[in-house]
Design a protein around this motif. Structure first.
Motif, PDB file in Angstrom:
ATOM      1  N   VAL A 480       0.642  -1.230   0.033  1.00  0.00           N
ATOM      2  CA  VAL A 480       0.076   0.039  -0.063  1.00  0.00           C
ATOM      3  C   VAL A 480       0.880   1.147  -0.131  1.00  0.00           C
ATOM      4  O   VAL A 480       0.562   2.353  -0.654  1.00  0.00           O
ATOM      5  CB  VAL A 480      -0.881   0.006   1.239  1.00  0.00           C
ATOM      6  CG1 VAL A 480      -1.768   1.233   1.238  1.00  0.00           C
ATOM      7  CG2 VAL A 480      -1.943  -1.238   1.237  1.00  0.00           C
ATOM      8  N   ALA A 481       1.907   1.424   0.871  1.00  0.00           N
ATOM      9  CA  ALA A 481       2.841   2.352   0.883  1.00  0.00           C
ATOM     10  C   ALA A 481       3.581   2.699  -0.495  1.00  0.00           C
ATOM     11  O   ALA A 481       3.588   3.685  -0.969  1.00  0.00           O
ATOM     12  CB  ALA A 481       4.065   2.130   1.955  1.00  0.00           C
ATOM     13  N   ALA A 482       3.912   1.475  -1.202  1.00  0.00           N
ATOM     14  CA  ALA A 482       4.418   1.845  -2.467  1.00  0.00           C
ATOM     15  C   ALA A 482       3.562   2.280  -3.475  1.00  0.00           C
ATOM     16  O   ALA A 482       3.565   3.084  -4.463  1.00  0.00           O
ATOM     17  CB  ALA A 482       4.858   0.244  -3.034  1.00  0.00           C
ATOM     18  N   LEU A 483       1.867   1.923  -3.378  1.00  0.00           N
ATOM     19  CA  LEU A 483       1.051   2.182  -4.203  1.00  0.00           C
ATOM     20  C   LEU A 483       0.786   3.834  -3.975  1.00  0.00           C
ATOM     21  O   LEU A 483       0.687   4.448  -4.882  1.00  0.00           O
ATOM     22  CB  LEU A 483      -0.317   1.577  -4.075  1.00  0.00           C
ATOM     23  CG  LEU A 483      -1.365   1.697  -5.021  1.00  0.00           C
ATOM     24  CD1 LEU A 483      -0.855   1.075  -6.607  1.00  0.00           C
ATOM     25  CD2 LEU A 483      -2.661   0.862  -4.316  1.00  0.00           C
ATOM     26  N   ALA A 484       0.753   4.048  -2.770  1.00  0.00           N
ATOM     27  CA  ALA A 484       0.791   5.603  -2.295  1.00  0.00           C
ATOM     28  C   ALA A 484       1.767   6.487  -3.026  1.00  0.00           C
ATOM     29  O   ALA A 484       1.618   7.632  -3.370  1.00  0.00           O
ATOM     30  CB  ALA A 484       0.484   5.961  -0.882  1.00  0.00           C
ATOM     31  N   GLU A 485       3.121   5.978  -2.986  1.00  0.00           N
ATOM     32  CA  GLU A 485       4.083   6.804  -3.586  1.00  0.00           C
ATOM     33  C   GLU A 485       4.077   6.737  -5.044  1.00  0.00           C
ATOM     34  O   GLU A 485       4.387   7.911  -5.280  1.00  0.00           O
ATOM     35  CB  GLU A 485       5.501   6.067  -3.063  1.00  0.00           C
ATOM     36  CG  GLU A 485       5.708   5.942  -1.767  1.00  0.00           C
ATOM     37  CD  GLU A 485       6.888   4.787  -1.163  1.00  0.00           C
ATOM     38  OE1 GLU A 485       7.553   4.363  -2.033  1.00  0.00           O
ATOM     39  OE2 GLU A 485       6.953   4.967  -0.076  1.00  0.00           O
ATOM     40  N   HIS A 486       3.541   5.861  -5.444  1.00  0.00           N
ATOM     41  CA  HIS A 486       3.276   6.063  -6.884  1.00  0.00           C
ATOM     42  C   HIS A 486       2.117   6.943  -7.235  1.00  0.00           C
ATOM     43  O   HIS A 486       2.212   7.764  -8.285  1.00  0.00           O
ATOM     44  CB  HIS A 486       2.990   4.729  -7.613  1.00  0.00           C
ATOM     45  CG  HIS A 486       2.789   4.562  -9.146  1.00  0.00           C
ATOM     46  ND1 HIS A 486       3.878   5.091  -9.996  1.00  0.00           N
ATOM     47  CD2 HIS A 486       1.654   4.580 -10.077  1.00  0.00           C
ATOM     48  CE1 HIS A 486       3.573   4.984 -11.201  1.00  0.00           C
ATOM     49  NE2 HIS A 486       2.066   4.603 -11.181  1.00  0.00           N
ATOM     50  N   GLY A 487       1.293   6.909  -6.487  1.00  0.00           N
ATOM     51  CA  GLY A 487      -0.042   7.991  -6.343  1.00  0.00           C
ATOM     52  C   GLY A 487       0.802   9.579  -6.499  1.00  0.00           C
ATOM     53  O   GLY A 487       0.265  10.435  -7.133  1.00  0.00           O
ATOM     54  N   ALA A 488       1.597   9.834  -5.378  1.00  0.00           N
ATOM     55  CA  ALA A 488       2.333  10.820  -5.355  1.00  0.00           C
ATOM     56  C   ALA A 488       3.223  11.167  -6.478  1.00  0.00           C
ATOM     57  O   ALA A 488       3.331  12.386  -6.774  1.00  0.00           O
ATOM     58  CB  ALA A 488       3.098  10.720  -4.200  1.00  0.00           C
ATOM     59  N   ARG A 489       3.797  10.304  -7.157  1.00  0.00           N
ATOM     60  CA  ARG A 489       4.392  10.438  -8.472  1.00  0.00           C
ATOM     61  C   ARG A 489       3.704  10.869  -9.411  1.00  0.00           C
ATOM     62  O   ARG A 489       4.005  11.817 -10.190  1.00  0.00           O
ATOM     63  CB  ARG A 489       5.231   9.133  -8.563  1.00  0.00           C
ATOM     64  CG  ARG A 489       5.487   9.115 -10.070  1.00  0.00           C
ATOM     65  CD  ARG A 489       6.950   9.640 -10.460  1.00  0.00           C
ATOM     66  NE  ARG A 489       7.380   9.307 -11.984  1.00  0.00           N
ATOM     67  CZ  ARG A 489       8.393   9.366 -12.183  1.00  0.00           C
ATOM     68  NH1 ARG A 489       9.540   9.653 -11.423  1.00  0.00           N
ATOM     69  NH2 ARG A 489       8.725   9.236 -13.626  1.00  0.00           N
ATOM     70  N   ILE A 490       2.415  10.325  -9.603  1.00  0.00           N
ATOM     71  CA  ILE A 490       1.481  10.899 -10.701  1.00  0.00           C
ATOM     72  C   ILE A 490       1.020  12.076 -10.583  1.00  0.00           C
ATOM     73  O   ILE A 490       0.981  12.964 -11.512  1.00  0.00           O
ATOM     74  CB  ILE A 490       0.365   9.843 -10.838  1.00  0.00           C
ATOM     75  CG1 ILE A 490       0.707   8.426 -11.067  1.00  0.00           C
ATOM     76  CG2 ILE A 490      -0.639  10.368 -11.756  1.00  0.00           C
ATOM     77  CD1 ILE A 490      -0.131   7.444 -11.112  1.00  0.00           C
ATOM     78  N   ALA A 491       0.936  12.388  -9.185  1.00  0.00           N
ATOM     79  CA  ALA A 491       0.315  13.833  -9.012  1.00  0.00           C
ATOM     80  C   ALA A 491       1.538  14.774  -9.295  1.00  0.00           C
ATOM     81  O   ALA A 491       1.253  15.935  -9.656  1.00  0.00           O
ATOM     82  CB  ALA A 491      -0.200  14.068  -7.667  1.00  0.00           C
TER      83      ALA A 491
END
Length: 797
Positions: A480-491
């Motif tokens: 989940v943490a890795a997924l959130a980091e990717h979400g931050a990367r997209i934003a």
């Protein structure tokens, strides 16, 4: 001025706190219902659904993948709005205006009942009606009238027949075509003879000429009386016919009224009553026994009911139209083929569209789909404005149709939920004068949510819902943490995570696939990172080709050394939702002249409007930096080398001003550095988009050539918080092999690029002679002096 410092490795990538996620896997998390992180859009949607004021149709605005459709459907499921009304709509034949079928509106569920009752009625008329009228008591009464008529005819013709018999004459009925006429014939030997037969007896000598003439005279004497008797008989016969017809009509009308009254009692509707009156009159006119009309339309067709829309108690008031053509939205009239190449239209071919089915409720449409259907948008806006819909035949579909129908219009009350993008919203608001009045509720979707522990838990809730609904593997906390980091990367914005859950969902599905393929029970960080890597790899062909061209020397980009008037800018290309950065070599030359600063891309018509604006700012910034007491008197040109397509955007304007000042001062620029950032006329470096991709693109080029420890990228200071770089870049920066500089001004950028102080201007605007800008002032003054020495060359002001 302090020399800009490199960003620390911790500033290059945000990492989610796995320890703060207090769960073993997303299986322990309650699945997220509805949409995440859209409070403004949710409130607007709620108001639009619950408010009953006119014109409160809803435009759901946002980019694809932010959950617009999910929010609409989930909020409607949550609110469970009741239909303002649910009506059954039916069409029947209009006897007075056959080309304008009659509309019948009934309470929900009564349409099919009316159709069934009228079918039973029509079957009775077709199969049993005539038999009922010809049998039983009615038949006896008809025979009685006929007997009375025969008796009356005997009373009228009896005296005449007796007198004729006494005078050897007889009353004979002769058929003359379709008409039966009475005639007087002479009688010879007890046999009535026609005039021709009687004259033949004279020829053969069986009777004398005198006998013949006497008989003809008697016949002539009785003809006038015969005419009087025939007239009396005809009147008596016609009276009996009318009496029989009246008897049949009265019986038929009584029978029909009884049948129709049962239907009237079941359906309280003026339109139903009017239709039943017309049906009754049609039967009385054309379908009584002995009416003589054999080419009648089948009663099942003429008296039938076409239910185009019916509702039941369990049906919700929400309709989604995924293919909003004119026929699907507004309905159509389908032809009925009655022979080779010939078709007719009637009420039975009328079909309802989604606007009628959604009457009293909500209709969900995609704005782009509606606009892509010819004519659909114009008709939709007219329907919303008038509150009435007309179902018309397809304009081009059936050229052989013998008749065109115009069914009675239907009044509707429907709330439209239109889903579209921001650009489309502004375009419609600008070009359609009705749009703002008809779509007063704007549900605005943000593409980002706040980066917080709660947002990470909401990501976990989305994963839990997908795992439940799609039978995917659950995620571990590190996954989940890795997924959130990717979400931050997209934003790619400080303190933000993406709300485009369509892209996040794709990552979740592929990561689950990889984890299941490897035999893992949970999706972990490595599976998510491998998914991101594979996603970029599948769309990496453009960057691979760019690297191959560099390796072969076809494209030349310097990554070490120093060169005057040359700098590495950074650009971005897009491959679907993914973006890739790559370096672009920018060069500048300068000399005496009066042409000013020339944008070669602009001169070649390869420059977009935003790039052109950024380039025009260069002149204003140059005047602001140099603060000269005289006009600029030189010619300069700037170009993107080995660029053969159009370019746009102003993110290279910072690199362009640095390259121009390098050419003006003859101070070289470090080629191991690349720069991105737009400028204003006061020298500030402004934020740009795609900062992560641009850094990674130049890093990949440098790594392929060989990292030297002198390479790096200059980015605007405002973008420092947006960084979410790959781990290998963060590691290289930590090891001193690569450096990221955040520069707030052009002066800071110049000092990093040249290693030379730009200096600070005194009260007169002069810079120290040994500073970069002092040198630039000196060179600009030299060009001015040269221009004065050539009176034929007027300098640029």
């Amino acid at each position: 001025m302090d020399h800009p410092t490199a960003l620390a490795p911790t500033e290059l990538r945000w990492q989610a706190d796995e320890a703060a996620l207090q769960f073993g896997s997303t299986e322990e998390i309650d699945p997220t219902q509805g949409i995440v992180g859209q409070p403004i859009a949710t409130e607007a949607m709620r108001f639009g659904v619950e408010c009953d004021a006119p014109g409160q149709n809803i435009y759901v605005r946002g980019v694809t993948g932010t959950g617009r459709m999910t929010l609409v459907t989930s909020l409607l499921d949550e609110l469970r709005p009741k239909a303002k009304r649910q009506l059954d709509r039916c069409y029947v034949h209009h006897f007075a205006q056959p080309d304008r079928p009659r509309l019948i509106t009934l309470p929900p569920g009564e349409g099919p009942q009316l159709r069934r009752r009228m079918r039973e009625f029509a079957e009775f008329i077709d199969n049993r009606f005539e038999d009922v009228l010809n049998g039983g008591p009615l038949k006896a009464r008809r025979e009685s009238i006929q007997d009375q008529t025969q008796q009356r005819l005997g009373e009228i013709t009896g005296p005449l027949e007796k007198e004729l018999q006494a005078n050897d004459l007889a009353l004979v009925h002769v058929q003359s075509g379709p008409v039966t006429q009475a005639a007087i014939f002479p009688v010879v030997d007890g046999k009535a003879l026609s005039p021709e037969q009687f004259r033949q007896l004279v020829v053969t000598g069986e009777i004398t000429e005198k006998h013949f003439k006497d008989t003809e005279q008697r016949v002539s004497q009785y003809r006038k009386r015969l005419a009087e008797v025939s007239a009396q008989a005809s009147e008596a016969f016609e009276a009996s016919v009318q009496e029989v017809r009246k008897l049949v009509e009265d019986e038929a009308r009584s029978l029909l009224q009884d049948l129709v009254q049962r239907i009237r009692r079941q359906f309280s509707s003026d339109a139903v009553n009017a239709f039943l009156d017309e049906v009754t009159e049609d039967i009385m006119e054309y379908r009584l026994p002995d009416s003589g009309d054999e080419n009648l339309t089948d009663p099942l067709v003429l008296y039938g009911v076409n239910v185009i829309c019916s509702h039941d108690a369990e049906q919700g008031p929400v309709v989604t139209e995924n293919s909003p053509s004119i026929a699907n939205l507004f309905g159509t009239v389908e032809p009925d083929f009655i022979g080779p190449g010939k078709a007719v239209t009637n009420y039975r071919g009328i079909r309802a569209g989604s606007l009628v089915r959604a009457d009293g409720g909500f209709l969900i449409l995609d704005a782009h789909d509606v606009l892509s259907e010819p004519g659909a948008w114009r008709l939709l806006m007219r329907t919303l404005r008038t509150g009435s819909i007309e179902i018309v035949p397809a304009e081009l579909g059936w050229p052989m149709t013998s008749q065109s129908l115009k069914p009675e219009p239907i009044d509707i009350q429907v709330r439209i939920i239109l889903i579209g993008s921001s650009g489309l919203y502004y375009q419609l608001d600008r070009v359609d004068q009705d749009f703002s009045n008809l779509f007063k509720v704007l549900a605005d979707f943000d593409s980002e949510i706040e980066r917080s522990e709660q947002s990470i838990l909401e990501y976990a809730g989305v994963v839990a819902r997908m795992a439940r609904d799609e039978q995917l593997l659950h995620f571990s906390p590190c996954g989940v943490a890795a997924l959130a980091e990717h979400g931050a990367r997209i934003a790619a914005r400080s303190g933000k995570m993406t709300a485009r859950f369509g892209r996040i969902a794709d990552i979740v599905r592929e990561a689950s696939f990889l984890a299941r393929k490897s035999g893992a029970d949970l999706v972990k960080r490595g599976h998510v990172e491998e998914t991101v890597r594979r996603t970029k790899y599948r769309a990496s062909l453009p960057t691979k080709r760019f690297q191959e061209l560099m390796d072969k020397g076809t494209i030349w980009v310097a990554t070490d050394g120093e060169i005057v008037g040359q700098i590495n800018g950074l650009a971005v290309i897009h491959a679907g939702p993914l973006s890739y950065g790559f370096p672009a070599r920018i060069t500048a030359t300068i000399g005496a002249g009066r042409a000013g600063i020339i944008d070669i891309e602009g001169a070649a018509a390869l420059s977009g409007s935003i790039h052109t604006k950024g380039f025009q700012i260069l002149g204003g910034l140059l005047r602001h930096l140099l603060r000269l007491p005289h006009p600029l008197a030189f010619s300069a040109s700037i170009a993107f080398e080995q660029s053969y397509g159009g370019i746009d955007g102003d993110s290279a304007s910072g690199a362009e001003i640095c390259c121009l000042l390098s050419a003006l001062t003859n101070v070289p620029i470090r080629q191991g550095l690349a720069m991105t950032g737009s400028i204003d006329q006061h020298g500030r470096i402004q934020a740009i988009g795609g900062v992560n991709e641009k850094i990674e693109g130049f890093y990949d080029v440098c790594k392929a050539v060989g990292l030297t420890g002198e390479q790096g990228v200059l980015i605007p200071g405002a973008n420092a918080g947006d960084l979410m770089l790959r781990k290998d870049i963060v590691d290289s920066c930590r090891n001193g092999d690569f450096t990221i500089y955040a520069v707030p001004t052009v002066q800071d950028a110049l000092e990093v690029l040249t290693g030379m102080s730009t200096g600070e201007a005194d009260d007169t605007g002069a810079y120290p002679a040994d500073s970069l800008l002092g040198l630039a002032q000196c060179r600009a003054s030299e060009f001015w002096q040269r221009s004065l020495a050539r009176p034929d060359s007027a300098p640029e002001s």
